[in-house]
Motif scaffolding. Sequence first.
Motif, short mmCIF file in Angstrom:
data_model
loop_
_atom_site.label_atom_id
_atom_site.label_comp_id
_atom_site.label_asym_id
_atom_site.label_seq_id
_atom_site.Cartn_x
_atom_site.Cartn_y
_atom_site.Cartn_z
N GLY A 56 58.55 35.34 40.77
CA GLY A 56 57.77 35.56 41.97
C GLY A 56 56.33 35.88 41.62
O GLY A 56 55.84 35.47 40.57
N THR A 57 55.67 36.65 42.49
CA THR A 57 54.28 37.00 42.26
C THR A 57 54.04 38.49 42.47
O THR A 57 54.72 39.13 43.26
N LEU A 58 53.07 38.99 41.74
CA LEU A 58 52.58 40.36 41.90
C LEU A 58 51.13 40.24 42.37
O LEU A 58 50.34 39.54 41.74
N THR A 59 50.80 40.88 43.47
CA THR A 59 49.46 40.81 44.02
C THR A 59 48.83 42.20 43.99
O THR A 59 49.48 43.18 44.34
N LEU A 60 47.57 42.25 43.59
CA LEU A 60 46.91 43.52 43.35
C LEU A 60 45.44 43.44 43.75
O LEU A 60 44.74 42.49 43.39
N ASP A 61 44.97 44.42 44.53
CA ASP A 61 43.56 44.53 44.89
C ASP A 61 42.89 45.53 43.97
O ASP A 61 43.37 46.65 43.81
N LEU A 62 41.78 45.10 43.34
CA LEU A 62 41.07 45.95 42.38
C LEU A 62 39.61 46.09 42.74
O LEU A 62 38.99 45.15 43.25
N GLU A 63 39.03 47.25 42.45
CA GLU A 63 37.58 47.44 42.48
C GLU A 63 37.16 47.60 41.03
O GLU A 63 37.61 48.53 40.34
N LEU A 64 36.33 46.65 40.56
CA LEU A 64 35.98 46.60 39.16
C LEU A 64 34.48 46.80 38.96
O LEU A 64 33.68 46.56 39.86
N SER A 65 34.12 47.18 37.76
CA SER A 65 32.73 47.25 37.34
C SER A 65 32.48 46.05 36.44
O SER A 65 33.16 45.88 35.42
N CYS A 66 31.52 45.21 36.81
CA CYS A 66 31.21 44.01 36.02
C CYS A 66 30.76 44.42 34.62
O CYS A 66 29.93 45.32 34.46
N SER A 67 31.27 43.75 33.62
CA SER A 67 30.94 44.12 32.24
C SER A 67 29.56 43.63 31.82
O SER A 67 29.05 44.07 30.80
N ARG A 68 28.92 42.75 32.59
CA ARG A 68 27.58 42.27 32.25
C ARG A 68 26.48 42.99 33.03
O ARG A 68 25.46 43.35 32.47
N CYS A 69 26.66 43.15 34.36
CA CYS A 69 25.58 43.73 35.17
C CYS A 69 25.93 45.10 35.74
O CYS A 69 25.10 45.73 36.40
N LEU A 70 27.15 45.57 35.53
CA LEU A 70 27.63 46.88 35.95
C LEU A 70 27.74 47.06 37.47
O LEU A 70 27.93 48.17 37.95
N SER A 71 27.60 45.99 38.24
CA SER A 71 27.76 46.10 39.69
C SER A 71 29.24 46.18 40.04
O SER A 71 30.10 45.73 39.29
N HIS A 72 29.53 46.75 41.20
CA HIS A 72 30.91 46.88 41.65
C HIS A 72 31.33 45.60 42.35
O HIS A 72 30.56 45.02 43.11
N THR A 73 32.54 45.17 42.10
CA THR A 73 33.07 43.97 42.71
C THR A 73 34.53 44.17 43.06
O THR A 73 35.24 44.90 42.36
N ASN A 74 34.97 43.56 44.14
CA ASN A 74 36.38 43.63 44.55
C ASN A 74 37.05 42.30 44.24
O ASN A 74 36.47 41.24 44.51
#
Length: 169
Positions: A56-74
């Motif tokens: 099946g599938t596992l679905t996950l929502d993440l808030e990450l910090s970009c490793s190049r520009c350090l901006s937050h992304t979902n």
Amino acid sequence: MQIRFRELALKGQPVHMTEELNLTEPFEGRQDILGHGPVRVDLHAVHEDGVAKVNGTLTLDLELSCSRCLSHTNQTIELPFEEVFMQKPEEEDPDLDEDIHLVVGDKVDLEPYVVENVVVGLPYIPLCDEACKGLCPVCGENRNLHDCGCKQEKIDPRLAGLADYFNKE
């Protein structure tokens, strides 16, 4: 979240399982993961030829910090889940496939396998975009927002002396 071999074999048809798991283990020690939601698990289990196949599938929502520009992304990540279980035979079988998990008893707890799949499936280097330009190494400005105009001429230190040689003339 468990499956039972006996129940699965008696039903003779796939069993559908959906659940939301609030996991913390996969995210411990990850400074690039700023936030996460529950893992949505959508699995099918079927008993075939003495083995229980779960996929099946596992679905996950993440808030990450970009490793190049350090901006937050979902990001929403969908991970495939495929595991095969078999009750441990009385005698060792050298021809047994390595990908089959041998289980003692009638039931299998799927949560450790879900955690393992999430840990393996998390982005190693999270990016806000594949074309992210990152931060300027001179002034620290985010180059995705605007070009800072800093000079980034790279001179090989072994040849730096030649640049001064031509300036003397």
